[in-house]
Write a protein that holds these residues in place. Structure first.
Motif, PDB file in Angstrom:
ATOM      1  N   GLN A   3       0.826  -1.206   0.000  1.00 13.09           N
ATOM      2  CA  GLN A   3       0.000   0.000   0.000  1.00 13.09           C
ATOM      3  C   GLN A   3       0.865   1.263   0.000  1.00 13.09           C
ATOM      4  O   GLN A   3       0.614   2.201  -0.756  1.00 13.09           O
ATOM      5  N   LEU A   4       1.906   1.288   0.841  1.00  6.84           N
ATOM      6  CA  LEU A   4       2.792   2.445   0.876  1.00  6.84           C
ATOM      7  C   LEU A   4       3.516   2.633  -0.459  1.00  6.84           C
ATOM      8  O   LEU A   4       3.685   3.756  -0.932  1.00  6.84           O
ATOM      9  N   SER A   5       3.906   1.531  -1.058  1.00  8.67           N
ATOM     10  CA  SER A   5       4.586   1.611  -2.359  1.00  8.67           C
ATOM     11  C   SER A   5       3.652   2.162  -3.423  1.00  8.67           C
ATOM     12  O   SER A   5       4.061   2.982  -4.253  1.00  8.67           O
ATOM     13  N   GLU A   6       2.410   1.731  -3.376  1.00  6.40           N
ATOM     14  CA  GLU A   6       1.426   2.238  -4.338  1.00  6.40           C
ATOM     15  C   GLU A   6       1.188   3.738  -4.132  1.00  6.40           C
ATOM     16  O   GLU A   6       1.113   4.508  -5.095  1.00  6.40           O
ATOM     17  N   SER A  52       2.016   6.800  -6.796  1.00  5.79           N
ATOM     18  CA  SER A  52       1.001   7.801  -7.124  1.00  5.79           C
ATOM     19  C   SER A  52       1.510   9.211  -6.823  1.00  5.79           C
ATOM     20  O   SER A  52       1.339  10.139  -7.621  1.00  5.79           O
ATOM     21  N   THR A  53       2.176   9.358  -5.702  1.00  8.62           N
ATOM     22  CA  THR A  53       2.717  10.656  -5.322  1.00  8.62           C
ATOM     23  C   THR A  53       3.845  11.068  -6.260  1.00  8.62           C
ATOM     24  O   THR A  53       3.947  12.247  -6.623  1.00  8.62           O
ATOM     25  N   GLU A  54       4.666  10.114  -6.666  1.00  7.02           N
ATOM     26  CA  GLU A  54       5.736  10.421  -7.630  1.00  7.02           C
ATOM     27  C   GLU A  54       5.151  10.986  -8.920  1.00  7.02           C
ATOM     28  O   GLU A  54       5.693  11.930  -9.492  1.00  7.02           O
ATOM     29  N   ASN A  55       4.047  10.409  -9.362  1.00  8.37           N
ATOM     30  CA  ASN A  55       3.395  10.912 -10.566  1.00  8.37           C
ATOM     31  C   ASN A  55       2.875  12.338 -10.354  1.00  8.37           C
ATOM     32  O   ASN A  55       2.981  13.184 -11.240  1.00  8.37           O
ATOM     33  N   ALA A  80      10.049   8.607 -12.486  1.00  6.87           N
ATOM     34  CA  ALA A  80       9.561   8.376 -11.129  1.00  6.87           C
ATOM     35  C   ALA A  80      10.196   7.107 -10.585  1.00  6.87           C
ATOM     36  O   ALA A  80      10.596   6.219 -11.336  1.00  6.87           O
ATOM     37  N   VAL A  81      10.299   7.018  -9.271  1.00  8.14           N
ATOM     38  CA  VAL A  81      10.836   5.809  -8.647  1.00  8.14           C
ATOM     39  C   VAL A  81       9.951   4.639  -9.030  1.00  8.14           C
ATOM     40  O   VAL A  81       8.730   4.708  -8.944  1.00  8.14           O
TER      41      VAL A  81
END
Length: 193
Positions: free
Chosen positions: A128-131, A135-138, A188-189
């Motif tokens: 969940q944190l990775s997702e 999303s935040t990177e985008n 993005a990462v």
């Protein structure tokens, strides 16, 4: 003859006022665009400690990598605060760009190491944190592009004639784009579990 001269003076005064106001509006737009980056980077930086906390449970032998992620995050948070105080500060923008490269590199190492820990990859919180991070990177990339577009518009406005004369007279300094020097860091990462 006097009326013509007075009319010319008034025309020049109106022109100066119009150009000055356009420069102010353009500068305010790029400052607002940076505020959007600030929101997204703050969200990103808030996610990182949670991600590290989850990874710590599984990656007991990777303390150095986890500490590097937190250190890069803390440096970036400090640089972000400086830029948020004055988005026109060219040196602060450069420091933030360098800090962002450090965060991306540290996160890249973390995710590369996480591949070796199947339990971590399967952890629901980590997924969940990775997702959320992806999303935040985008969002960060989108906000950065919007900021750079407004900076380019501002710089163009202040550099064209006769605006450049007024910009120089009233101290409108050029703004700096928020870019990342290494092309591989522009992406993005990537998170894959």
């Amino acid at each position: 003859m006097g009326w013509v001269l007075l009319g010319m003076i008034m025309l020049v005064a109106v022109l100066v006022i119009v150009i000055y106001n356009r420069l102010i509006a353009s500068r305010n737009r790029y400052k607002n665009a940076f505020a959007q980056i600030d929101v997204q980077l703050t969200r990103r930086y808030d996610l990182i400690p949670n991600l590290v906390k989850v990874a710590e449970r599984y990656m007991t032998h990777e303390r150095e990598t986890l500490e590097a992620v937190i250190q890069a995050r803390n440096q970036a948070v400090g640089d972000l605060k400086q830029v948020a105080a004055d988005p026109g500060d060219v040196a602060a923008i450069e420091r933030l760009a360098q800090a962002e490269m450090g965060v991306a590199g540290a996160l890249g190492k973390l995710f590369a190491l996480a591949e070796a820990y199947p339990d971590l990859k399967a952890n629901q919180n980590m997924m969940q944190l990775s997702e959320e991070l992806v999303s935040t990177e985008n969002r960060v990339a989108f906000a950065r592009q919007a900021f750079n577009d407004t900076v380019m518009s501002y710089n163009n406005l202040r550099e064209v004639f006769p605006n450049n004369l007024i910009a120089q007279r009233f101290g409108f300094e050029p703004a700096r784009l928020l870019d990342i020097e290494a092309p591989e860091k522009r992406e993005a990462v990537r998170v894959s579990f």
